[in-house]
Design an enzyme around this catalytic site. Structure first.
Site, PDB file in Angstrom:
ATOM      1  CE  LYS A  96     -11.785  -8.623  -7.536  1.00 40.99           C
ATOM      2  NZ  LYS A  96     -12.017  -7.889  -6.367  1.00 40.99           N
ATOM      3  CG  ASP A  97      -9.376  -4.740  -8.173  1.00 38.19           C
ATOM      4  OD1 ASP A  97     -10.222  -4.658  -7.268  1.00 38.19           O
ATOM      5  OD2 ASP A  97      -8.525  -5.637  -8.210  1.00 38.19           O
ATOM      6  CB  SER A 126     -12.004 -11.389  -4.703  1.00 33.96           C
ATOM      7  OG  SER A 126     -11.626 -10.524  -3.652  1.00 33.96           O
ATOM      8  CG  MET A 176      -1.871  -5.833  -2.536  1.00 36.58           C
ATOM      9  SD  MET A 176      -2.441  -4.701  -1.276  1.00 36.58           S
ATOM     10  CE  MET A 176      -4.080  -5.291  -0.998  1.00 36.58           C
ATOM     11  N   GLY A 177      -0.235 -10.422  -3.120  1.00 37.82           N
ATOM     12  CA  GLY A 177      -0.078 -11.811  -2.707  1.00 37.82           C
ATOM     13  C   GLY A 177      -1.414 -12.514  -2.570  1.00 37.82           C
ATOM     14  CG  HIS A 209      -3.406 -12.583  -8.189  1.00 37.78           C
ATOM     15  ND1 HIS A 209      -4.052 -13.125  -7.100  1.00 37.78           N
ATOM     16  CD2 HIS A 209      -3.415 -11.228  -8.002  1.00 37.78           C
ATOM     17  CE1 HIS A 209      -4.416 -12.159  -6.282  1.00 37.78           C
ATOM     18  NE2 HIS A 209      -4.063 -11.000  -6.802  1.00 37.78           N
TER      19      HIS A 209
HETATM   20  O1  PAF Z   1      -4.824  -4.780  -7.005  1.00 37.67           O
HETATM   21  C1  PAF Z   1      -3.999  -4.935  -6.077  1.00 37.67           C
HETATM   22  O2  PAF Z   1      -3.698  -6.048  -5.642  1.00 37.67           O
HETATM   23  C2  PAF Z   1      -3.335  -3.707  -5.450  1.00 37.67           C
HETATM   24  O3  PAF Z   1      -4.224  -2.655  -5.356  1.00 37.67           O
HETATM   25  C3  PAF Z   1      -2.044  -3.296  -6.176  1.00 37.67           C
HETATM   26  C4  PAF Z   1      -2.315  -2.834  -7.587  1.00 37.67           C
HETATM   27  C5  PAF Z   1      -1.072  -4.453  -6.199  1.00 37.67           C
HETATM   28  C6  PAF Z   1      -1.395  -2.130  -5.428  1.00 37.67           C
HETATM   29  O4  PAF Z   1      -1.068  -2.473  -4.129  1.00 37.67           O
END
Ligand code: PAF
Length: 285
Positions: A152-153, A188, A33-34, A40
């Site tokens: 983390k998620d 995060s 989501m940027g 990331h």
């Molecule tokens: O983890 C995230 O950033 C979001 O939940 C994802 C997987 C890009 C879906 O929008």
């Protein structure tokens, strides 16, 4: 290093990926989501190393925000994100608008039971429907061989893996380790919301997990004791409000009472008004 190509439409993104696969190339995909941070970047580096083509999506997905969760407040920095993508030598960035991803009248969604009803799903009842729907759509546009998500998620990884299995989606879901700041806080985008004082209070999450790991190492295998120790630590922090602290099975996400081999300690804690999550795999040392 070449500047990644930026695609705004599903059709153009699909054409690029179809071309890569037709040329015998593997496509690695990092959906985001940027507001890209080191977490990331670690996913993108891994994907870069394991695939011929690296595609990153940047899309703040409206359907995963619940009532009262302000999508407008979500941090956005497309030009910084493009620099990060360039820095990891990404080939393509998919940055669609909400209108491109969700046509007016869209009424088809991906829903999952059981795994989405616990942990974060119990507090954010529509969240995973939004996540699964957008991830399914992104998979359909990009057609990746492998897709990379952060531990983390943890629950997100588990529910996406289950969707892929249940719907026969031909993609390998790769879960990558949590990236932490030197003091232990998990990276995060939500950390941006914390004041200086809250940022220091937020350390209670990773500290609680470290306590659970230590107690387990000392021989305590009863989850109730580990949960109590974690709760106790977090409750000492004034700005912290616990949503949940749990020790669950790594695949079913159901609570375990005694840790036999592996389990996951998972927490969601609000620091002031910012909801943070963190987790640790227990028992794999
Ligand atoms: O983890 C995230 O950033 C979001 O939940 C994802 C997987 C890009 C879906 O929008």
């Amino acid at each position: 290093m070449a500047t990644p190509e930026v695609f705004k439409t599903c059709a153009a993104m699909r054409e690029y990926c179809d071309g890569a696969r037709a040329g015998g190339m593997s496509v690695g995909f990092v959906p985001t989501m940027g507001a890209l941070h080191e977490g990331h970047i670690s996913l993108m580096r891994r994907a870069r190393g394991e695939n011929d083509r690296l595609v990153v999506s940047i899309f703040v997905n409206p359907t995963q925000f619940g009532p009262g969760e302000d999508i407008e407040e979500y941090p956005r920095d497309l030009s910084g994100d493009l620099d990060s993508c360039l820095g990891v030598d990404a080939d393509a960035v998919f940055a669609p608008t909400a209108r491109e991803m969700y046509e007016p009248g869209a009424c088809t969604f991906v829903e999952q039971s059981v795994l989405t009803e616990v942990l974060c799903g119990a507090f954010r009842p529509t969240h995973f429907k939004g996540v699964l729907t957008v991830v399914a759509k992104l998979f359909n546009v990009v057609g990746p061989c492998r897709a990379y998500f952060g531990q983390k998620d943890y629950q997100q990884c588990v529910v996406i893996r289950r969707m892929v299995r249940d719907l026969n989606v031909p993609v390998e879901v790769v879960m990558c380790p949590i990236v932490r700041e030197p003091d232990g806080i998990a990276m995060s985008s939500r950390n941006n919301y914390l004041s200086q004082e809250e940022r220091s209070d937020a350390l209670c999450l990773s500290q609680a997990l470290a306590i659970a790991k230590k107690r387990l190492k000392q021989g305590e295998r009863r989850s109730s004791e580990l949960v109590a120790a974690m709760r106790n630590h977090i409750n000492n922090v004034k700005s912290a409000t616990i949503d949940y602290v749990a020790v669950v099975h790594p695949d079913t996400l159901q609570p375990v009472s005694v840790i036999e081999d592996r389990a996951v300690a998972a927490l969601a804690v609000r620091i002031g008004s910012t909801r943070l999550i963190d987790n640790a795999i227990l028992g794999d040392e």
